[in-house]
Design a protein around this motif. Structure first.
Motif, mmCIF file in Angstrom:
data_model
loop_
_atom_site.group_PDB
_atom_site.id
_atom_site.type_symbol
_atom_site.label_atom_id
_atom_site.label_comp_id
_atom_site.label_asym_id
_atom_site.label_seq_id
_atom_site.Cartn_x
_atom_site.Cartn_y
_atom_site.Cartn_z
ATOM 1 N N SER A 252 0.789 -0.905 -0.261
ATOM 2 C CA SER A 252 -0.212 -0.085 0.218
ATOM 3 C C SER A 252 0.800 1.647 -0.005
ATOM 4 O O SER A 252 2.200 0.801 -0.014
ATOM 5 C CB SER A 252 -0.881 -0.455 0.908
ATOM 6 N N GLY A 270 3.049 0.390 2.851
ATOM 7 C CA GLY A 270 2.973 -0.661 3.413
ATOM 8 C C GLY A 270 3.986 -2.301 2.690
ATOM 9 O O GLY A 270 4.607 -2.120 1.461
ATOM 10 N N TYR A 272 2.877 -5.169 4.239
ATOM 11 C CA TYR A 272 1.916 -6.433 5.111
ATOM 12 C C TYR A 272 2.206 -7.506 5.452
ATOM 13 O O TYR A 272 2.282 -8.336 6.507
ATOM 14 C CB TYR A 272 1.106 -6.323 4.551
ATOM 15 N N ARG A 273 4.276 -7.852 4.923
ATOM 16 C CA ARG A 273 4.921 -9.420 5.216
ATOM 17 C C ARG A 273 5.838 -9.866 5.821
ATOM 18 O O ARG A 273 5.931 -10.596 5.871
ATOM 19 C CB ARG A 273 4.283 -9.967 4.143
ATOM 20 N N ASN A 280 4.541 -12.384 9.578
ATOM 21 C CA ASN A 280 4.242 -11.805 8.657
ATOM 22 C C ASN A 280 3.009 -10.881 9.547
ATOM 23 O O ASN A 280 1.816 -10.732 9.550
ATOM 24 C CB ASN A 280 2.818 -12.737 8.067
ATOM 25 N N GLY A 282 3.128 -7.288 9.833
ATOM 26 C CA GLY A 282 3.897 -6.486 9.001
ATOM 27 C C GLY A 282 4.315 -5.134 9.553
ATOM 28 O O GLY A 282 4.468 -5.485 10.818
ATOM 29 N N SER A 302 6.465 -0.791 13.092
ATOM 30 C CA SER A 302 6.174 -2.165 13.407
ATOM 31 C C SER A 302 5.387 -2.734 14.254
ATOM 32 O O SER A 302 6.153 -1.787 15.576
ATOM 33 C CB SER A 302 7.173 -2.541 12.471
ATOM 34 N N PHE A 317 -1.022 -9.311 8.918
ATOM 35 C CA PHE A 317 -0.591 -8.014 7.585
ATOM 36 C C PHE A 317 -1.004 -6.251 8.347
ATOM 37 O O PHE A 317 -2.073 -5.814 7.375
ATOM 38 C CB PHE A 317 -1.569 -9.193 6.815
ATOM 39 N N PHE A 318 -0.517 -6.180 9.148
ATOM 40 C CA PHE A 318 -0.352 -4.481 9.806
ATOM 41 C C PHE A 318 0.212 -3.790 7.923
ATOM 42 O O PHE A 318 0.954 -4.505 7.864
ATOM 43 C CB PHE A 318 0.407 -4.094 10.760
ATOM 44 N N GLY A 319 -0.377 -3.005 7.228
ATOM 45 C CA GLY A 319 -0.044 -2.424 6.048
ATOM 46 C C GLY A 319 -0.351 -2.780 5.038
ATOM 47 O O GLY A 319 -0.362 -1.925 4.434
ATOM 48 N N LYS A 320 -1.113 -3.489 4.657
ATOM 49 C CA LYS A 320 -1.677 -4.053 3.726
ATOM 50 C C LYS A 320 -2.926 -3.226 3.410
ATOM 51 O O LYS A 320 -2.454 -2.919 1.810
ATOM 52 C CB LYS A 320 -2.841 -5.459 3.626
ATOM 53 N N ALA A 340 -5.683 -3.873 8.795
ATOM 54 C CA ALA A 340 -4.884 -5.669 9.714
ATOM 55 C C ALA A 340 -5.530 -6.250 9.058
ATOM 56 O O ALA A 340 -6.284 -6.708 10.917
ATOM 57 C CB ALA A 340 -4.478 -4.611 10.794
#
Length: 515
Positions: A252, A270, A272-273, A280, A282, A302, A317-320, A340
């Motif tokens: 993202s 982002g 995210y992984r 993962n 993120g 993070s 997946f924080f930041g997808k 997330a």
């Protein structure tokens, strides 16, 4: 008890206050719900991308665009975008579909192009009175397998396409050496006239570039083709970070304005992984930019960096998804919204969430608020595995002076599996959030809460207790037996104090709100 009361009174006087908006109202948009009179198919993935696009039809209400990447108009997984014209409450009045067979779009889509992967509001880029949106098709096959593409669509006020330009490995004068499976078009963001040549510029990411991810700054011509570009990736473009395989940097991208006040806009990207703290979980990189599109410096947010103590979990997946939200609470700090979709809720269910994060000028986190089912007056029915928070967008109604957050849940099972849905959460009255002096560096979340709270790290903690506002102890927990979650579901609605003590007698104290 008198000593406890005195301690509590001193503690109350030292509270440091912050603010968060509760959810005033919300709307659920899905198959034949929320005014959306459409029957979706199994695995259409409606809500994979969401974007506020202003008041397109000039009826006084904000409108949104929604990606449905596995729509089969014209062929298998060609993809589609729905333009949703909303009413004052966020429900759909009417809609216009843009696909291989509808909406006046004459561009060629192929099987597995997944048109609608990303959507970005670009405004009127060339001053012709038409609004542009950018639409990603990250599995487009121009030049090779899944190299990806971006379409810039000029829209009529009814949501149909007036004109379009494609940027890919073979079109739009984009000369970067894309490789198979780079998936260029993962996300798109308007940068304004970045290089001062009179034309609007954009950022486009490719989350699988070199299996690590990249962001391309595209300096555009007046016909939306590419004049030149700058790549930002692991060790390239001034970005002095060694990314790991499958970090998916560029999952993202958001223009966050001039965060550090140097006259150049900055970006949030982002990854995210990213595995900081666990698999993962993120991350988000704040990139402080130079005028030539290179990175001057960066700050990572993070599970282990950037002063963000939200309590991550594996596969969060924080930041997808990320979107700029301006200054929602008027504290003169920039707010961003970060999704997330793998956040695990209090009842051990993958309900998904999004965060409104308040940034310091150096890119670290000042404070944050998390939104998911059961928090801040939001009682929407989110199911495990819906992927709520997979896509997010901020929508501001200047007429009503209200902020809303749009959240996609592409895997929501409505009439059949993974049809997808979209939530619009209108933020309303201010809820008081307070942090008490904290000598242990702990974080308590969520706050307010309906059922339970958790602490970021209870290693070495000897006692955790909850008091009412008069100083009466209501409950004490044994951390070794309880774990990180502490049940307060049986307490009445109101304000309480949480006291945490380690083995050395050092204290952390919090004020919580029980909803």
């Amino acid at each position: 008890m008198k000593t406890l009361l005195l301690s509590t009174c001193l503690m109350i006087s030292s509270l440091i206050s912050g603010q968060v908006y509760g959810v005033l109202d919300y709307e659920y948009i899905a198959e034949v719900q929320g005014g959306f009179k459409v029957f979706l198919d199994t695995e259409d993935w409606f809500g994979y991308a969401v974007e506020a696009i202003g008041d397109l039809n000039q009826d006084g209400f904000q409108d949104i665009a929604v990606g449905t990447i596995k729509d089969d108009d014209g062929g298998f997984n060609h993809g589609a975008v729905y333009i949703l014209f909303l009413d004052a409450n966020g429900a759909v009045i009417t809609h216009q579909k843009i696909s291989d067979t509808e909406g006046g779009f004459l561009g060629q889509l192929d099987e597995w192009d997944i048109f609608g992967t990303s959507i970005s509001y670009l405004g009127d880029m060339n001053g012709d009175g038409l609004v542009e949106i950018g639409v990603g098709a990250e599995y487009d096959g121009d030049g090779g397998i899944w190299r990806g593409a971006v379409w810039i669509l000029s829209l009529n006020s009814d949501g149909t396409v007036a004109a379009y330009t494609k940027i890919s490995d073979t079109e739009g004068n984009f000369l970067a050496p894309l490789e198979d499976r780079d998936v260029f078009g993962t996300d798109i963001e308007l940068l304004g006239d970045f290089n001062g040549d009179g034309n609007q510029d954009i950022a486009v990411s490719a989350r699988r570039d070199q299996s690590r991810g990249a962001v391309y700054i595209l300096f555009l011509n007046d016909d939306f083709t590419v004049d030149s570009y700058q790549e930002i990736s692991s060790g390239t473009g001034g970005f002095d970070v060694t990314l790991d395989l499958q970090d998916y940097f560029g999952g993202s991208v958001a223009n966050i304005g001039d965060l550090d006040g140097d006259g150049v806009i900055d970006l949030a990207v982002g990854a995210y992984r990213d595995d900081d703290g666990g698999s993962n979980r993120g991350a988000v990189y704040i990139l402080f930019m130079n005028e030539d599109g290179t990175v001057a410096s960066h700050q990572k947010i993070s599970d282990t960096e950037g002063n963000f103590d939200a309590g991550f979990n594996g596969n969060m997946f924080f930041g997808k998804s990320i979107d700029y939200a301006g200054d929602i609470n008027n504290d003169e700090r920039v707010d961003i919204v970060v999704g997330a979709r793998g956040f695990w809720g209090e009842n051990a269910g993958n309900f998904g969430a999004f965060f409104i994060i308040n940034l310091n000028n150096d890119g670290t986190v000042h404070d944050y608020v998390m939104y998911t089912e059961g928090l801040h007056n939001f009682d929407g029915d989110i199911n495990p595995q819906d992927s709520f928070g997979f896509s997010v967008s901020h929508m501001y109604d200047a007429t009503a002076d209200t902020h809303s957050i749009i959240s996609g849940a592409f895997a929501d099972e409505v009439g059949s599996p993974e049809e997808g849905s979209v939530w619009t959460l209108k933020l309303g009255g201010i809820l008081e959030i307070t942090e008490v002096e904290n000598n242990l560096g702990l974080a308590l979340a969520p706050n307010p809460t309906r059922n339970a709270f958790r602490l970021s790290n209870i290693d070495g903690i000897e006692k955790i207790a909850v008091y009412d506002m008069s100083g009466k102890q209501l409950v004490a927990y044994q951390p070794a037996q309880t774990g990180n979650y502490f049940d307060v579901s049986y307490l009445s609605v109101g304000h309480y104090l949480v006291e945490v003590m380690n083995e050395q007698g050092e204290m952390a104290r919090f004020k919580i709100i029980k909803e």
